[in-house]
Design a protein around this motif. Structure first.
Motif, PDB file in Angstrom:
ATOM      1  N   GLY A  80       1.022  -0.998   0.164  1.00  0.00           N
ATOM      2  CA  GLY A  80      -0.044   0.125  -0.220  1.00  0.00           C
ATOM      3  C   GLY A  80       0.897   0.907   0.284  1.00  0.00           C
ATOM      4  N   HIS A  97       1.424  -0.200   6.414  1.00  0.00           N
ATOM      5  CA  HIS A  97       0.739  -1.003   5.782  1.00  0.00           C
ATOM      6  C   HIS A  97       1.824  -2.451   5.588  1.00  0.00           C
ATOM      7  CE1 HIS A  97      -3.134   0.740   5.132  1.00  0.00           C
ATOM      8  NE2 HIS A  97      -2.363   1.425   5.401  1.00  0.00           N
ATOM      9  N   ARG A 113      -0.609  -2.151  10.612  1.00  0.00           N
ATOM     10  CA  ARG A 113      -1.196  -2.802   9.875  1.00  0.00           C
ATOM     11  C   ARG A 113      -1.255  -3.800   8.881  1.00  0.00           C
ATOM     12  NH1 ARG A 113      -7.116  -0.383   5.771  1.00  0.00           N
ATOM     13  NH2 ARG A 113      -7.955  -2.589   6.071  1.00  0.00           N
ATOM     14  N   HIS A 115      -1.811  -7.010   6.471  1.00  0.00           N
ATOM     15  CA  HIS A 115      -3.264  -7.635   5.710  1.00  0.00           C
ATOM     16  C   HIS A 115      -2.587  -8.739   5.023  1.00  0.00           C
ATOM     17  CE1 HIS A 115      -4.604  -3.698   5.293  1.00  0.00           C
ATOM     18  NE2 HIS A 115      -2.998  -2.830   4.812  1.00  0.00           N
ATOM     19  N   ARG A 141      -3.746  -1.710  -4.405  1.00  0.00           N
ATOM     20  CA  ARG A 141      -3.669  -1.655  -2.658  1.00  0.00           C
ATOM     21  C   ARG A 141      -3.884  -0.738  -2.138  1.00  0.00           C
ATOM     22  NH1 ARG A 141      -0.036  -7.222  -2.140  1.00  0.00           N
ATOM     23  NH2 ARG A 141      -2.011  -8.671  -3.946  1.00  0.00           N
ATOM     24  N   TRP A 145      -7.402   0.336   0.064  1.00  0.00           N
ATOM     25  CA  TRP A 145      -7.661   0.302   1.956  1.00  0.00           C
ATOM     26  C   TRP A 145      -7.262   1.984   2.458  1.00  0.00           C
ATOM     27  CZ3 TRP A 145      -2.439  -2.024   2.002  1.00  0.00           C
ATOM     28  CH2 TRP A 145      -2.242  -4.105   1.990  1.00  0.00           C
TER      29      TRP A 145
END
Length: 304
Positions: A80, A97, A113, A115, A141, A145
């Motif tokens: 991301g 991310h 975060r 994923h 992505r 997001w």
């Protein structure tokens, strides 16, 4: 024994100097637990998220990325906005991310975060220094997001503007995104606009908005001959002398802006009211602009 400890510590310090002050514990298998604990007890090292940090050593953004990867699985990759920032994107901040294969065990952190991706593919990862997802997929992505559609459009546009990724690469990677009932269409539309199809896309959105708000139907691509050249309008309410110009990302270039200003000035000089709006605005938050358009039409005699 003391000489052996200094040797081990020196090797760790050399590794830390070449990797933003962070050394993953799994990367120093020759360092036994007793040696590690002695350095921690002496206040020289700390262990943060499975990594050794040197007490007092300067930390930077890349250090936080390394820590984020360290707390995830060995196959983890920045993704991301974080992957884009690692590739050189500036001016867009977000949570860190990290993507991992579905089922991977990770250490949770409020600052990161994670994923878990079913379609995680090593071919999507660039392992240059820090593991990160390739820019085109990372940008898409990031848009998926993003908290809002406006933020989704912005990160895609910035990635192209700053030459982190090309519009054609975004388009080619669209098929890799899982279908999202709300975002898929908006992201695909943004990619079309960024790729140079703003006129067709924006005008279609605008025609639908006019019908929804009960406004007159505008004509499209009217050809106007003016003293400084021939111009085409995106949408024109000829009966009321109101013109709407829909700007895509390509309108931010100097050459296009110069052409836009000439057209704007000619239309104003001929007595038309000219309203301008971003194509993304029509998709993300059209209501403020549509209220302005209603006011403009009403001031020119439209009865509503």
């Amino acid at each position: 024994m003391g000489e052996e400890r200094v040797d081990a510590a020196g090797r760790v310090h050399l590794l830390a100097g070449a990797s933003d002050g962070i050394v993953r514990v799994r990367d120093v298998p020759w360092l036994d637990a007793h040696r590690l604990q002695r350095e921690i007890d002496a206040g020289r090292w700390e262990v943060v998220r499975r990594s050794i940090t040197i007490v007092g050593a300067p930390m930077n953004e890349r250090s936080t990325w390394r820590l984020a990867l360290s707390s995830a699985s060995p196959r983890a990759a920045l993704d991301g906005v974080t992957a884009l920032r690692c590739a050189g994107l500036s001016g867009f901040e977000d949570t860190i991310h990290v993507s991992v294969p579905r089922g991977a065990r990770v250490e949770r952190s409020a600052a990161v975060r994670i994923h878990h991706l079913r379609d995680f593919d090593e071919d999507d990862v660039q392992a240059v220094d820090l593991r990160r997802v390739r820019p085109a997929l990372a940008a898409l992505r990031a848009a998926t997001w993003a908290v809002t559609e406006r933020a989704a459009y912005t990160v895609l546009a910035m990635a192209v503007q700053q030459r982190i990724v090309g519009a054609a690469e975004l388009d080619a990677s669209l098929g890799r995104l899982p279908q999202h009932r709300r975002r898929s269409k908006a992201i695909a539309g943004a990619v079309v606009e960024i790729g140079g199809g703003a006129e067709a896309l924006g005008e279609l959105d605008f025609a639908q908005l006019c019908r929804r708000h009960g406004l007159p139907r505008p004509s499209r691509q009217d050809r106007l001959q003016r003293p400084s050249g021939v111009f085409y309008t995106d949408a024109r309410f000829a009966a009321y002398g109101v013109v709407v110009e829909i700007d895509g990302i390509q309108h931010l270039t100097v050459a296009q802006a110069r052409q836009d200003h000439r057209k704007h000035n000619e239309l104003q000089l001929s007595g038309d009211v000219v309203l301008r709006v971003l194509g993304a605005e029509l998709r993300c938050d059209p209501e403020p602009f549509m209220r302005q358009l209603q006011r403009a039409l009403a001031s020119r005699g439209w009865a509503g």
